[in-house]
Design a protein around this motif. Sequence first.
Motif, PDB file in Angstrom:
ATOM      1  N   UNK A 276       0.820  -1.210   0.000  1.00 17.59           N
ATOM      2  CA  UNK A 276       0.000   0.000   0.000  1.00 17.59           C
ATOM      3  C   UNK A 276       0.859   1.267   0.000  1.00 17.59           C
ATOM      4  N   UNK A 277       2.106   1.162   0.502  1.00 22.42           N
ATOM      5  CA  UNK A 277       2.994   2.324   0.477  1.00 22.42           C
ATOM      6  C   UNK A 277       3.341   2.742  -0.948  1.00 22.42           C
ATOM      7  N   UNK A 278       3.205   1.806  -1.901  1.00 21.43           N
ATOM      8  CA  UNK A 278       3.541   2.111  -3.292  1.00 21.43           C
ATOM      9  C   UNK A 278       2.625   3.176  -3.875  1.00 21.43           C
ATOM     10  N   UNK A 279       1.484   3.403  -3.248  1.00 22.64           N
ATOM     11  CA  UNK A 279       0.589   4.450  -3.746  1.00 22.64           C
ATOM     12  C   UNK A 279       1.251   5.822  -3.693  1.00 22.64           C
ATOM     13  N   UNK A 280       2.319   5.939  -2.879  1.00 32.52           N
ATOM     14  CA  UNK A 280       3.031   7.212  -2.795  1.00 32.52           C
ATOM     15  C   UNK A 280       3.623   7.649  -4.118  1.00 32.52           C
TER      16      UNK A 280
END
Length: 410
Positions: free
Chosen positions: A349-353
């Motif tokens: 979910x951090x990849x949404x950054x």
Amino acid sequence: LERLKMVLAVLPDSKLIAELYKIRGNGRNDWPCEAMWNSFIASFLFEHPTTDALLRELRRNSQLRKLCGFQPKCKKQPDGAYKIYVAPSKSAYSNFLKNLMACQEELDRMFDALVEFMYENLEGFGEHLMADGKAIQSYATKLSESQKSGGRGEHDANWCKKTYTSSGENGEKKVKTVKWFGFRLHLIAEARYEMPVAFKVTKASNSERTENQNLLKTMKEEKPERIKKCEYMMEDKGYDGTDHITWLEQEGIKPIIDIRNCWKDGEETHRYQDTDLVYDYKGTVWYVNEAEERIKLAYKGYDKSTDSLRYGFKPQYQDNRIFRIKCEEDRRIFTPVARQSYKWKRLYNERSGIERMNGRIDRDYKFEKHTIRGLDKMRMFLTVSFIVYLGMAKAKIERGQKEHLCKLYA
């Protein structure tokens, strides 16, 4: 203007200015290189979409001219009259941009110096990295046939077609095709702080996975400490591949990469060696009992000593047996952070950054609708964009601010 002061005060640009004067040589020195560079930085902070928009603002805004370092010039005209110039002409600014393109190495050093500042001053910076490729459409719609068109023609861009496949609510496949003419930005960024770490600009058709791997290998050669500090790499399914995942794991980086279904046999599950375990391409594992019933197993953790994933029954089955599946069975499916674990989902979910970073590049730095032509010019504009991006963050850090570092506004 306060934001511009903040950024100009922290940029390590002394060597760049010296190089600009060296390139100018004995040419006309109507407008100082410092003033031209400062105004170029201002164009990004004030979101001017074109050079014309910046020059109009300079002619109108005396405070901005003073802050950048411009002084009025009085010149005698052919008819004997005198005319006062308060800002550079369009041709003078075009020459400056041409000289700035020749300083790409200095710009790259500035970018790297700002990235190094983040590694030294932000806790945990570089531990969680993410990567993505971004399409940047050219202002032109086709290659220029005339070499005489110079900077006004597009001679470097090419076409790219990308296909996205997703699954609907009923499992049916949905295919979406996107085609564009232009360039591609290959970006590696820090996931928790949403800041660039490394990037490359290529023609649109260049492979995202190949260029990303080249960026990582260059980082290992030039900045090995950054590779050693990285713990997790978050990427979408476009980067899924055994060679890439193996390379990351050999460097001690845990891959958090979405997976593509590469099974060609049409089967939903494969059997794990000569056991009663089966698994699907997403890494879900079941136990098949004597009645041929599948029981979904719960993930129990990674065993580093045997490089295997541990699975067991859920509490309601009252069975304490533990099963191990070696990662070498298929390194795309069985990674050190199991795909079915909450940790994998949280990290991915951090990849949404990086999607938010792409949005800022389009929205705040005006690459969604631009007038840039040529690969070298595109590379220069993107480098300066990231210098401003990191410069604003550095200015905030030096003022004691640790929140909203990635935003263009103070």
